[in-house]
Enzyme design. Structure first.
Site, PDB file in Angstrom:
ATOM      1  N   ASP A  57      -2.121   4.737   1.384  1.00 38.45           N
ATOM      2  CA  ASP A  57      -3.281   4.291   1.934  1.00 38.45           C
ATOM      3  C   ASP A  57      -3.808   5.674   3.205  1.00 38.45           C
ATOM      4  O   ASP A  57      -3.069   6.269   3.821  1.00 38.45           O
ATOM      5  CB  ASP A  57      -2.846   3.059   3.215  1.00 38.45           C
ATOM      6  N   ASP A  61       2.527   2.542  -2.641  1.00 36.13           N
ATOM      7  CA  ASP A  61       1.310   2.257  -1.843  1.00 36.13           C
ATOM      8  C   ASP A  61       0.954   3.438  -0.850  1.00 36.13           C
ATOM      9  O   ASP A  61       1.845   3.770   0.067  1.00 36.13           O
ATOM     10  CB  ASP A  61       1.230   0.892  -0.934  1.00 36.13           C
TER      11      ASP A  61
END
Length: 298
Positions: free
Chosen positions: A222, A220
């Site tokens: 971000d 992930d």
């Protein structure tokens, strides 16, 4: 860097910019040409204005600057227009030319519209970016190390610093393994939307699948913040594709803890205020965040 262009030529305003006293009271023509460098491939396929730049908005803002408070130098007008254009999250770079065809310079210029002096400048995105990294499937440390190296190899991105790893309990979503998390500080010359696309590309290399919200994932990445709110260089936007700063950064211990470790002086924009990350962290529950294994990703 983007090879596509949006071109706005011939924005013409009559105003009183100039160094000489008579220029402050005798209006003359100023003409702006603007070239925006963007990645227009997505807009070309989607036919969606949200994936490009509204040239009408840019033109109107440039006209307002030309009509605005008087300045001595056309260099100042060019810089203000460039600064405005670079607040657009799809703009990678901008070239601005300001023509002053009636400038009193003591010589005779061609009397056509574009005769006389002109100033041309080019400015690129160059901002600090904060990227949060996480993984809880597979070889988490190896995946995060590979992601940091991929970021640093991406043209237009230079990794400046990487936080220590922290291990965190999952927040929300289904039952899943614990995460390893880190924060990367980098410099980016990419437009934020382009940068976001590069983060998604690196995620896809590691088989990231976006099916379950807050579900387990191999990787992930971000985008937390672009620019520095302490000096006003941070970008703010809210679209279907990108929200800056990240809307949940201020409540995520697994972001704030490693961010404060890699940059103790960091600030995050909360509403209209830039707040120190360490101050925000003091009000966040970090009981599920603990030190991770040592690592040297670069």
């Amino acid at each position: 860097m983007a090879a596509d262009r949006i071109i706005l030529n011939g924005i013409t305003v009559t105003s009183c910019h100039g160094v000489l006293p008579q220029e402050k009271t005798s209006p003359q023509r100023f003409i702006a040409d603007i070239v925006l460098e963007c990645d227009l491939s997505r807009a070309g396929h989607s036919d969606d204005l949200a994936h490009t730049v509204s040239y009408a908005e840019i033109a109107q803002e440039a006209e307002a600057i030309l009509r605005g408070p008087t300045v001595d130098l056309i260099e100042t007008l060019a810089q203000r227009i460039a600064d405005t254009a670079l607040t657009r999250v799809a703009v990678e770079a901008v070239e601005v030319t300001i023509h002053k065809p009636q400038a009193p310079a003591g010589v005779v210029f061609h009397d056509g519209q574009l005769g006389g002096p002109a100033v041309r400048i080019r400015r690129e995105q160059d901002r600090q970016v904060v990227i949060a990294c996480g993984a809880n499937l597979g070889d988490r440390e190896a995946t995060l190390s590979a992601a940091v190296r991929a970021l640093d190899r991406t043209p237009g991105i230079q990794v400046v610093a990487v936080s220590p790893l922290v291990e965190t309990d999952p927040v929300g979503g289904p039952d899943q393994p614990d995460y390893l998390n880190a924060v990367v500080i980098a410099r980016s010359r990419l437009a934020p939307l382009h940068l976001l696309g590069e983060l998604h590309r690196i995620e896809s290399w590691h088989h990231r699948i976006r099916e379950v919200r807050w579900g387990a994932r191999t990787l992930d990445l971000d985008l937390i913040q672009v620019g520095d709110p302490d000096n006003g260089s941070d970008l703010i936007c809210a679209t279907n594709d990108l929200t800056l700063p990240h809307p949940r950064a201020a409540v995520r211990g697994f972001v704030l803890v490693p961010w404060s470790q890699v940059d103790p002086a960091a600030a995050l924009r909360c509403g209209d205020t830039a707040r120190p990350v360490l101050q925000i962290l003091g009000a966040v529950d970090v009981s599920g965040v603990r030190s991770g294994p040592p690592w040297w990703p670069l």
